[in-house]
Design a protein around this motif. Structure first.
Motif, PDB file in Angstrom:
ATOM      1  N   LEU B  50       0.845  -1.186   0.000  1.00  0.00           N
ATOM      2  CA  LEU B  50       0.000   0.000   0.000  1.00  0.00           C
ATOM      3  C   LEU B  50       0.887   1.244   0.000  1.00  0.00           C
ATOM      4  O   LEU B  50       1.651   1.452   0.946  1.00  0.00           O
ATOM      5  CB  LEU B  50      -0.825  -0.055   1.287  1.00  0.00           C
ATOM      6  CG  LEU B  50      -1.825   1.015   1.591  1.00  0.00           C
ATOM      7  CD1 LEU B  50      -2.998   0.897   0.651  1.00  0.00           C
ATOM      8  CD2 LEU B  50      -2.302   0.862   3.027  1.00  0.00           C
ATOM      9  N   PRO B  51       0.834   2.055  -1.046  1.00  0.00           N
ATOM     10  CA  PRO B  51       1.662   3.260  -1.013  1.00  0.00           C
ATOM     11  C   PRO B  51       1.011   4.361  -0.167  1.00  0.00           C
ATOM     12  O   PRO B  51      -0.185   4.592  -0.256  1.00  0.00           O
ATOM     13  CB  PRO B  51       1.718   3.679  -2.485  1.00  0.00           C
ATOM     14  CG  PRO B  51       0.535   3.057  -3.117  1.00  0.00           C
ATOM     15  CD  PRO B  51       0.081   1.908  -2.279  1.00  0.00           C
ATOM     16  N   ASP B  53       1.551   8.184  -0.038  1.00  0.00           N
ATOM     17  CA  ASP B  53       2.368   9.103  -0.825  1.00  0.00           C
ATOM     18  C   ASP B  53       1.936  10.561  -0.702  1.00  0.00           C
ATOM     19  O   ASP B  53       0.814  10.860  -0.312  1.00  0.00           O
ATOM     20  CB  ASP B  53       2.411   8.665  -2.292  1.00  0.00           C
ATOM     21  CG  ASP B  53       1.030   8.453  -2.874  1.00  0.00           C
ATOM     22  OD1 ASP B  53       0.060   8.975  -2.318  1.00  0.00           O
ATOM     23  OD2 ASP B  53       0.917   7.752  -3.894  1.00  0.00           O
ATOM     24  N   ILE B  59       4.836  22.301   0.978  1.00  0.00           N
ATOM     25  CA  ILE B  59       3.578  23.066   0.941  1.00  0.00           C
ATOM     26  C   ILE B  59       3.424  23.979   2.160  1.00  0.00           C
ATOM     27  O   ILE B  59       2.784  25.027   2.089  1.00  0.00           O
ATOM     28  CB  ILE B  59       2.384  22.078   0.820  1.00  0.00           C
ATOM     29  CG1 ILE B  59       1.081  22.806   0.483  1.00  0.00           C
ATOM     30  CG2 ILE B  59       2.208  21.263   2.069  1.00  0.00           C
ATOM     31  CD1 ILE B  59       0.985  23.274  -0.914  1.00  0.00           C
ATOM     32  N   THR B 227      -8.576  12.970  11.063  1.00  0.00           N
ATOM     33  CA  THR B 227      -7.688  13.299   9.950  1.00  0.00           C
ATOM     34  C   THR B 227      -6.277  13.461  10.514  1.00  0.00           C
ATOM     35  O   THR B 227      -6.090  13.604  11.730  1.00  0.00           O
ATOM     36  CB  THR B 227      -8.093  14.620   9.269  1.00  0.00           C
ATOM     37  OG1 THR B 227      -7.926  15.683  10.200  1.00  0.00           O
ATOM     38  CG2 THR B 227      -9.518  14.570   8.764  1.00  0.00           C
ATOM     39  N   ARG B 229      -4.306  16.011  10.385  1.00  0.00           N
ATOM     40  CA  ARG B 229      -4.127  17.292  11.073  1.00  0.00           C
ATOM     41  C   ARG B 229      -4.830  17.287  12.428  1.00  0.00           C
ATOM     42  O   ARG B 229      -4.334  17.846  13.402  1.00  0.00           O
ATOM     43  CB  ARG B 229      -4.644  18.448  10.209  1.00  0.00           C
ATOM     44  CG  ARG B 229      -3.782  18.712   8.982  1.00  0.00           C
ATOM     45  CD  ARG B 229      -3.897  20.158   8.518  1.00  0.00           C
ATOM     46  NE  ARG B 229      -3.457  21.078   9.536  1.00  0.00           N
ATOM     47  CZ  ARG B 229      -4.007  22.259   9.777  1.00  0.00           C
ATOM     48  NH1 ARG B 229      -5.017  22.667   9.068  1.00  0.00           N
ATOM     49  NH2 ARG B 229      -3.545  23.041  10.732  1.00  0.00           N
ATOM     50  N   GLU B 230      -5.999  16.684  12.505  1.00  0.00           N
ATOM     51  CA  GLU B 230      -6.690  16.606  13.803  1.00  0.00           C
ATOM     52  C   GLU B 230      -5.848  15.812  14.792  1.00  0.00           C
ATOM     53  O   GLU B 230      -5.680  16.211  15.950  1.00  0.00           O
ATOM     54  CB  GLU B 230      -8.062  15.940  13.626  1.00  0.00           C
ATOM     55  CG  GLU B 230      -9.099  16.855  13.000  1.00  0.00           C
ATOM     56  CD  GLU B 230     -10.397  16.139  12.648  1.00  0.00           C
ATOM     57  OE1 GLU B 230     -11.412  16.829  12.495  1.00  0.00           O
ATOM     58  OE2 GLU B 230     -10.380  14.889  12.475  1.00  0.00           O
ATOM     59  N   ARG B 243       2.712  20.135   7.059  1.00  0.00           N
ATOM     60  CA  ARG B 243       3.453  19.584   5.923  1.00  0.00           C
ATOM     61  C   ARG B 243       2.488  18.762   5.091  1.00  0.00           C
ATOM     62  O   ARG B 243       1.355  18.529   5.483  1.00  0.00           O
ATOM     63  CB  ARG B 243       4.552  18.650   6.431  1.00  0.00           C
ATOM     64  CG  ARG B 243       5.749  19.363   6.962  1.00  0.00           C
ATOM     65  CD  ARG B 243       6.844  18.341   7.230  1.00  0.00           C
ATOM     66  NE  ARG B 243       7.844  18.928   8.080  1.00  0.00           N
ATOM     67  CZ  ARG B 243       8.535  18.279   9.010  1.00  0.00           C
ATOM     68  NH1 ARG B 243       8.327  16.994   9.189  1.00  0.00           N
ATOM     69  NH2 ARG B 243       9.418  18.902   9.732  1.00  0.00           N
ATOM     70  N   ASP B 244       2.970  18.235   3.979  1.00  0.00           N
ATOM     71  CA  ASP B 244       2.173  17.274   3.229  1.00  0.00           C
ATOM     72  C   ASP B 244       2.431  15.868   3.775  1.00  0.00           C
ATOM     73  O   ASP B 244       1.516  15.104   4.041  1.00  0.00           O
ATOM     74  CB  ASP B 244       2.543  17.346   1.742  1.00  0.00           C
ATOM     75  CG  ASP B 244       1.537  16.590   0.870  1.00  0.00           C
ATOM     76  OD1 ASP B 244       0.643  15.940   1.434  1.00  0.00           O
ATOM     77  OD2 ASP B 244       1.654  16.652  -0.352  1.00  0.00           O
ATOM     78  N   PRO B 247       0.992  14.915   7.950  1.00  0.00           N
ATOM     79  CA  PRO B 247      -0.453  14.667   8.073  1.00  0.00           C
ATOM     80  C   PRO B 247      -0.944  13.537   7.162  1.00  0.00           C
ATOM     81  O   PRO B 247      -1.878  12.823   7.513  1.00  0.00           O
ATOM     82  CB  PRO B 247      -1.081  16.002   7.661  1.00  0.00           C
ATOM     83  CG  PRO B 247      -0.022  17.010   7.884  1.00  0.00           C
ATOM     84  CD  PRO B 247       1.264  16.313   7.578  1.00  0.00           C
ATOM     85  N   THR B 248      -0.293  13.361   6.016  1.00  0.00           N
ATOM     86  CA  THR B 248      -0.717  12.285   5.108  1.00  0.00           C
ATOM     87  C   THR B 248      -0.393  10.925   5.711  1.00  0.00           C
ATOM     88  O   THR B 248      -1.234  10.016   5.719  1.00  0.00           O
ATOM     89  CB  THR B 248      -0.035  12.434   3.735  1.00  0.00           C
ATOM     90  OG1 THR B 248      -0.419  13.687   3.181  1.00  0.00           O
ATOM     91  CG2 THR B 248      -0.434  11.324   2.786  1.00  0.00           C
ATOM     92  N   ASN B 255      -6.407   5.860   9.523  1.00  0.00           N
ATOM     93  CA  ASN B 255      -7.514   5.303   8.755  1.00  0.00           C
ATOM     94  C   ASN B 255      -7.461   3.779   8.740  1.00  0.00           C
ATOM     95  O   ASN B 255      -8.467   3.092   8.927  1.00  0.00           O
ATOM     96  CB  ASN B 255      -7.422   5.836   7.323  1.00  0.00           C
ATOM     97  CG  ASN B 255      -8.768   6.229   6.778  1.00  0.00           C
ATOM     98  OD1 ASN B 255      -9.629   5.381   6.635  1.00  0.00           O
ATOM     99  ND2 ASN B 255      -8.957   7.512   6.513  1.00  0.00           N
ATOM    100  N   VAL B 375      -9.213  22.717  13.863  1.00  0.00           N
ATOM    101  CA  VAL B 375      -7.802  22.690  13.480  1.00  0.00           C
ATOM    102  C   VAL B 375      -7.401  24.095  13.027  1.00  0.00           C
ATOM    103  O   VAL B 375      -8.082  24.690  12.190  1.00  0.00           O
ATOM    104  CB  VAL B 375      -7.602  21.670  12.339  1.00  0.00           C
ATOM    105  CG1 VAL B 375      -6.211  21.766  11.770  1.00  0.00           C
ATOM    106  CG2 VAL B 375      -7.879  20.268  12.849  1.00  0.00           C
TER     107      VAL B 375
END
Lengths: 331, 418
Positions: B50-51, B53, B59, B227, B229-230, B243-244, B247-248, B255, B375
């Protein structure tokens, strides 16, 4: 301030009928003439929203005043890449330095178009797809969205405005919340409390757009004949949801050529209608750990699942409409 | 035995053992410290890879400066040979780069790396000849100057520990000068691996471990995973907000964890350049996209079949000399700008961390219910003060300032067009 026509607030939803009108300024006019003509059209549209149209104003003393139905019409104005393009306008209408980078340099001829995983319609004309400015009209009736186009046409003639209507596109909403491929459509959109953060832009390089946003209009053609050659389960794996209930698929396995098994997520409602409050996992299913399910439409179009205020998330608020066109005897 | 990042095979013997020990120990420590019950490292999860990315473009800096131009200038800032844009500016999305320009100040070559300093430390400690050869190749030399890489007179008479210490001193970020001393990693001759302390494999492992818990919030009686950020703002995470990457990674792992799965990092653990959107780059006459082979992906394995993982760790981009133009003449189709800064290429690069997860509901664990507040926006002054101050310094030192456009086409308010 976000313009009307972007239905981002809680409890507000777009009307059922849609028109998008693409317009160009005539070649050779000055910036001042362009501004005056745009202001004229704008004032006519504001009058229309109050029910006033010029041809139905009383002309004789014995005539009563008359107002046309306003049908909750909203009008949205957007500026396109062409407006800033020096090759399209001599003299230059608006300096290219004012073009926000995100507007790009416009569509090119040939196959090399944006969103490179999309197959672009070769018969579509680039000239028809980009114009100086657009108006989006949304209203509760067909008449409500058609009348402003006709009023613009009249204004161009009456006042000899240096504006040309390039084309317009139509759309309508479906009660069944499905699309012509028969699957549910537009189920997973940005929640109303999160939309503003995702929509509003700020750009020090081009401060005139601060507080505004960007709009992309994509008209997606479906080859129904090809689509219907796929069996039910192939269609479901491509979409990522079951066809009747819309339940998201968690995993899929190939059994043999064109034979698959699928495992939907747990806890889905067993009905073809979508209730007012479906389970959260139904709307926004978790990212599956399965290499077939993860390349389905619903997961490819929602990759990050981050917070909407995260710029990198690149989430797009969709206001989708169905359409039906005919060409050479085919729909 | 843990594989080398990118499936490289540079390490042998003791170096291999040391790398395996390092990865195992980092994951174990992260699991212990974070208390996660869902991150595992035993290669027992055989489900598909599972990537996770994100974009290589920083950002967070863009959000604070609210300007593409300011961000791009800051990220490429080099002051008297010191790559301040990279180290302070900053290249913080697990991608660092250097830009080479010609006399007309046009870009002729861009080199980007996701390689980790942890790996290079092991390589340099045990394999000095190989280290010098690889660095030499990066710099266009047969072999790198050992003095400039290790700071030692004779590396072959030195012990592995002396080589490691010397390599760290020369090639890692010097905390007082904010640059690597060595020209082979400060951009003067080459860029070898990521120098910023936040851009490490260890940091990525920590991120995943602290997020591997079933954090959910209740909305209208329904459980919704937090999420990224939360979680970063309202739970214990080893992450930087806005950042990207962080949080990603956090959001994706939460999740998976909240659907009650076990999660593992895919072996070889590493940070990879998983995609470069070269089709967005047009030839100067805009007739077509540039060919994919103008982007040379190195230092890792390439997918050999559909669905395989791109595990490159280095990108070199330049226009073949016979073309008669340079990288700086190429046009970004989405913005209409010619390529003037490295950040414009970083925007086209996708970075990935690969993981695996079991099917949902394969772990019996209770939700951790959180009640996150609002947030804060990433562009709020308090979280941006450091970046805004840095940009002011950049302007005062370079004397460059962007002239805000005074022209306005229209100003709108309350539906009126003025």
């Amino acid at each position: 301030m976000i313009q009307e026509g972007i239905y981002y607030q809680k409890g507000v939803s777009p009307g059922p009928f849609f028109r998008l009108v693409c317009l160009n300024f005539r070649d050779g006019i000055s910036t001042e003439d362009a501004k005056k003509s745009l202001l004229k059209v704008w004032s006519i549209l504001q009058e229309l929203k109050k029910g006033v149209v010029s041809d139905l104003k009383p002309e004789r003393p014995d005539e009563p005043s008359y107002k046309v139905p306003t049908t909750n019409l909203t009008t949205l104005l957007g500026f396109g890449n062409r407006l800033f393009d020096s090759k399209s306008h001599n003299p230059v209408l608006v300096s290219s330095g004012l073009r926000p980078f995100q507007l790009g340099i416009g569509l090119r001829k040939g196959d090399n178009q944006p969103f490179n995983s999309l197959k672009w319609d070769k018969s579509a004309r680039v000239e028809d797809a980009q114009c100086d400015f657009i108006f989006q009209f949304i209203a509760n009736t067909e008449l409500g969205v058609n009348r402003p186009i006709v009023e613009i046409h009249k204004a161009i003639e009456d006042y000899d405005l240096p504006i040309q209507i390039v084309n317009f596109h139509s759309g309508f909403q479906r009660e069944d919340r499905r699309s012509w491929i028969d699957f549910h459509d537009g189920i997973n959109n940005i929640r109303s409390d999160q939309r503003e953060a995702a929509i509003v832009t700020s750009d020090v390089d081009h401060p005139w757009i601060n507080g505004g946003t960007y709009m992309t209009f994509l008209k997606i053609k479906v080859n129904l004949s090809e689509w219907r050659k796929l069996n039910r389960i192939e269609q479901e794996i491509i979409v990522g949801r079951t066809k009747i209930t819309g339940c998201p698929i968690d995993s899929a396995d190939k059994v043999s050529n064109r034979e698959y098994t699928i495992q939907p997520i747990s806890g889905c409602p067993f009905t073809g209608e979508i209730s007012n409050r479906p389970p959260v996992n139904f709307i926004d299913p978790p990212r599956p750990g399965d290499d077939l399910a993860i390349v389905s439409h619903i997961h490819r179009s929602n990759l990050n699942r981050g917070h909407p205020s995260q710029d990198s998330n690149n989430r797009i608020y969709r206001q989708g409409y169905e359409f039906l066109d005919s060409k050479n005897g085919y729909i | 035995m843990a594989k080398e990042p990118g499936n490289l095979n540079d390490l042998v013997g003791q170096a291999q053992v040391e790398w395996d020990g390092y990865i195992n120990s980092e994951i174990r420590k992260a699991i212990e410290k974070s208390g996660t019950q869902q991150l595992v490292f035993d290669n027992s999860i055989s489900n598909d890879v599972l990537p996770i990315d994100w974009s290589g473009y920083p950002i967070r800096i863009r959000q604070c400066l609210e300007s593409d131009l300011k961000t791009d200038k800051l990220l490429d800032w080099v002051l008297k040979g010191n790559p301040l844009g990279r180290t302070i500016g900053s290249h913080e999305e697990y991608l660092e780069w250097r830009v080479l320009r010609n006399r007309e100040n046009k870009i002729v070559r861009i080199e980007m790396t996701t390689e980790s300093r942890e790996y290079w430390k092991v390589l340099a400690k045990h394999h000095p000849t190989k280290t010098l050869r690889i660095l030499g190749r990066f710099a266009g030399e047969f072999e790198a100057n050992p003095q400039e890489v290790y700071g030692l007179r004779n590396i072959f008479n030195s012990s592995p520990q002396e080589r490691e210490d010397g390599f760290i001193k020369m090639m890692f970020l010097n905390s007082s000068t904010n640059e690597p001393l060595s020209p082979y990693n400060n951009g003067e001759k080459a860029i070898a691996f990521m120098a910023k302390p936040v851009n490490t494999i260890s940091a990525a492992i920590q991120l995943a471990a602290w997020a591997a818990k079933p954090y959910v919030k209740m909305i209208d009686g329904q459980r919704i995973p937090l999420t990224g950020r939360e979680a970063i703002n309202f739970t214990d995470q080893a992450a930087q907000d806005c950042r990207d990457s962080d949080p990603t990674i956090v959001g994706t792992v939460i999740n998976l964890a909240s659907s009650k799965r076990k999660i593992s990092l895919n072996d070889p653990v590493g940070l990879y350049i998983s995609n470069v959107n070269h089709k967005r780059l047009l030839l100067p006459d805009q007739s077509d996209s540039i060919p994919a082979d103008w982007i040379d992906l190195q230092r890792g394995s390439r997918p050999t079949m559909e669905g395989g993982q791109e595990m490159s760790q280095r990108l070199v981009m330049e226009v073949p000399s016979e073309m008669g133009f340079v990288l700086g003449d190429i046009i970004d189709a989405d913005t209409g700008r010619s390529i003037e800064y490295g950040g414009q290429i970083a925007k086209l690069v996708t970075i990935a961390l690969y993981g695996r997860a079991t099917s949902e509901n394969s772990v019996n664990i209770n939700d951790i219910i959180s009640n996150p507040g609002n947030v804060p926006p990433c562009s709020k002054p308090s979280s941006c003060s450091g970046i805004l101050d840095l940009y002011k310094k950049y302007e005062s030192i370079t004397g460059q300032s962007l002239i805000d456009s005074k022209e306005e086409l229209v100003t709108r308010g309350n539906g009126d067009l003025i």
